[in-house]
Design a protein around this motif. Structure first.
Motif, short mmCIF file in Angstrom:
data_model
loop_
_atom_site.label_atom_id
_atom_site.label_comp_id
_atom_site.label_asym_id
_atom_site.label_seq_id
_atom_site.Cartn_x
_atom_site.Cartn_y
_atom_site.Cartn_z
N SER A 103 3.10 7.44 6.22
CA SER A 103 2.81 7.12 7.62
C SER A 103 3.98 6.47 8.35
O SER A 103 4.03 6.48 9.57
CB SER A 103 1.61 6.16 7.70
OG SER A 103 0.47 6.75 7.16
N PHE A 104 4.93 5.90 7.59
CA PHE A 104 6.02 5.21 8.28
C PHE A 104 7.40 5.37 7.64
O PHE A 104 8.39 4.92 8.22
CB PHE A 104 5.71 3.71 8.47
CG PHE A 104 5.40 2.95 7.22
CD1 PHE A 104 6.41 2.40 6.45
CD2 PHE A 104 4.10 2.77 6.80
CE1 PHE A 104 6.14 1.69 5.31
CE2 PHE A 104 3.80 2.05 5.67
CZ PHE A 104 4.83 1.51 4.91
N GLN B 152 0.85 -1.19 0.00
CA GLN B 152 0.00 0.00 0.00
C GLN B 152 0.88 1.24 0.00
O GLN B 152 1.07 1.92 1.02
CB GLN B 152 -0.95 -0.03 1.20
CG GLN B 152 -1.93 -1.17 1.11
CD GLN B 152 -2.77 -1.32 2.37
OE1 GLN B 152 -2.56 -0.67 3.38
NE2 GLN B 152 -3.75 -2.21 2.30
N VAL B 153 1.43 1.54 -1.17
CA VAL B 153 2.38 2.64 -1.33
C VAL B 153 1.81 3.96 -0.82
O VAL B 153 2.53 4.79 -0.25
CB VAL B 153 2.80 2.76 -2.82
CG1 VAL B 153 3.64 3.99 -3.07
CG2 VAL B 153 3.54 1.49 -3.25
N GLU B 154 0.51 4.17 -0.98
CA GLU B 154 -0.12 5.41 -0.56
C GLU B 154 0.05 5.67 0.94
O GLU B 154 -0.05 6.81 1.39
CB GLU B 154 -1.61 5.40 -0.92
CG GLU B 154 -1.89 5.39 -2.40
CD GLU B 154 -1.68 4.03 -3.09
OE1 GLU B 154 -1.55 3.00 -2.38
OE2 GLU B 154 -1.65 4.00 -4.32
N ASN B 155 0.31 4.62 1.71
CA ASN B 155 0.48 4.77 3.16
C ASN B 155 1.93 4.97 3.59
O ASN B 155 2.20 5.14 4.77
CB ASN B 155 -0.12 3.56 3.88
CG ASN B 155 -1.62 3.51 3.72
OD1 ASN B 155 -2.29 4.53 3.59
ND2 ASN B 155 -2.17 2.31 3.70
N TYR B 156 2.87 4.98 2.65
CA TYR B 156 4.28 5.14 3.01
C TYR B 156 4.56 6.42 3.82
O TYR B 156 5.41 6.39 4.70
CB TYR B 156 5.17 5.08 1.77
CG TYR B 156 5.44 3.65 1.29
CD1 TYR B 156 4.58 2.60 1.58
CD2 TYR B 156 6.55 3.37 0.53
CE1 TYR B 156 4.82 1.32 1.14
CE2 TYR B 156 6.81 2.08 0.08
CZ TYR B 156 5.94 1.06 0.39
OH TYR B 156 6.19 -0.22 -0.04
N ARG C 93 6.60 12.56 1.81
CA ARG C 93 5.48 13.48 2.04
C ARG C 93 4.24 13.07 1.26
O ARG C 93 3.14 13.46 1.58
CB ARG C 93 5.89 14.90 1.67
CG ARG C 93 7.09 15.41 2.43
CD ARG C 93 6.76 15.53 3.92
NE ARG C 93 7.93 15.94 4.67
CZ ARG C 93 8.48 15.23 5.64
NH1 ARG C 93 7.97 14.07 5.97
NH2 ARG C 93 9.52 15.66 6.30
N GLY C 94 4.44 12.31 0.19
CA GLY C 94 3.33 11.84 -0.63
C GLY C 94 3.77 10.62 -1.42
O GLY C 94 4.95 10.50 -1.75
N GLU D 69 11.20 0.32 12.17
CA GLU D 69 10.51 0.41 13.47
C GLU D 69 9.18 1.13 13.32
O GLU D 69 8.18 0.74 13.94
CB GLU D 69 11.40 1.11 14.50
CG GLU D 69 12.57 0.26 14.96
CD GLU D 69 12.15 -1.04 15.64
OE1 GLU D 69 11.13 -1.06 16.37
OE2 GLU D 69 12.84 -2.06 15.43
N HIS D 70 9.14 2.18 12.49
CA HIS D 70 7.88 2.88 12.25
C HIS D 70 6.88 1.98 11.53
O HIS D 70 5.68 2.03 11.81
CB HIS D 70 8.10 4.16 11.43
CG HIS D 70 8.84 5.22 12.18
ND1 HIS D 70 9.84 5.96 11.62
CD2 HIS D 70 8.73 5.63 13.46
CE1 HIS D 70 10.32 6.79 12.52
NE2 HIS D 70 9.66 6.61 13.65
N PHE D 71 7.37 1.14 10.59
CA PHE D 71 6.48 0.19 9.92
C PHE D 71 5.91 -0.79 10.95
O PHE D 71 4.73 -1.11 10.91
CB PHE D 71 7.23 -0.58 8.82
CG PHE D 71 6.36 -1.60 8.15
CD1 PHE D 71 5.39 -1.21 7.24
CD2 PHE D 71 6.49 -2.94 8.44
CE1 PHE D 71 4.56 -2.16 6.63
CE2 PHE D 71 5.68 -3.88 7.84
CZ PHE D 71 4.72 -3.50 6.94
N LYS D 72 6.76 -1.26 11.84
CA LYS D 72 6.31 -2.19 12.89
C LYS D 72 5.16 -1.56 13.69
O LYS D 72 4.11 -2.17 13.88
CB LYS D 72 7.48 -2.54 13.82
CG LYS D 72 7.10 -3.39 15.02
CD LYS D 72 8.33 -3.63 15.89
CE LYS D 72 8.03 -4.32 17.17
NZ LYS D 72 7.60 -5.70 17.02
#
Length: 141
Positions: free
Chosen positions: A29-30, A23-27, A35-36, A132-135
Motif C-alpha cells: 500500500s505504500f 504490518q508487513v502485509e500492508n507494505y 507487489r506482495g 511520503e506514501h507511508f505518511k
C-alpha cells in the motif's frame, strides 16, 4: 557501501505509527514496487518486488532493537540493511527516521537502473516517496 538517511513527520501518535510499520502485509500500500508481502516465522519478511522491469523475491530478517527501532537485513541479493526509528514529536505527531545501507552496484545488478550518482539519486527519490506514501497511508487510517 552507501548510506541514506531520511525522515518524515506523520500526524498520528507514536504507537499507531509503530504498529503500522510492523504490518508487513500492508507494505504494498505504500512501498513502491512491492507487489506482495508477508511475515514469516522467525522474524522474517518475504517481499515480492518489481523494479526496473524485473520481478524478484526478497527475504529479510526483521528485529526490534531498543524502544521503537526496527532493523532489517536482506538475506540474499542485493545485500542491504536498514532501520526505522519511530519517535514522538508530541502527543499526536511522530517522526519516522529511515536509514538504508546498500551497495549501489549490487542493487543495479539485481534490479537494473542507472549507474553511479544517477542511481543514488533514484534510490533517494524512491525512499523519500515511500516515506511520503507511508505518511498518507497512516494518516488515512
Amino acid at each position: 557501501m552507501s548510506t541514506l538517511e531520511l525522515h518524515v513527520d506523520v500526524g498520528v501518535p507514536v504507537d499507531r505509527a509503530w504498529e503500522s510499520l510492523h504490518q508487513v502485509e500492508n507494505y504494498p500500500s505504500f512501498v513502491e514496487g512491492v507487489r506482495g508481502a508477508r511475515t514469516e516465522a522467525g522474524g522474517r519478511a518475504h517481499l515480492e518486488v518489481e523494479a526496473g522491469g524485473r520481478a524478484r523475491e526478497v527475504e529479510a530478517e526483521v528485529t526490534d532493537s531498543g524502544e521503537h527501532v526496527m532493523e532489517w537485513l536482506t538475506t540474499g541479493s542485493p545485500g542491504m540493511t536498514g532501520s526505522f526509528s519511530v519517535q514522538p514529536v508530541d502527543e499526536n505527531h511522530t517522526r519516522i527516521q529511515a536509514r538504508l545501507q546498500y551497495d549501489p552496484e549490487a542493487v543495479r545488478n539485481t534490479f537494473g537502473g542507472p549507474k553511479g550518482f544517477a542511481q543514488t539519486n533514484a534510490i533517494e527519490r524512491l525512499v523519500r516517496g515511500d516515506l511520503e506514501h507511508f505518511k498518507e497511508y497512516v494518516e488515512r487510517g
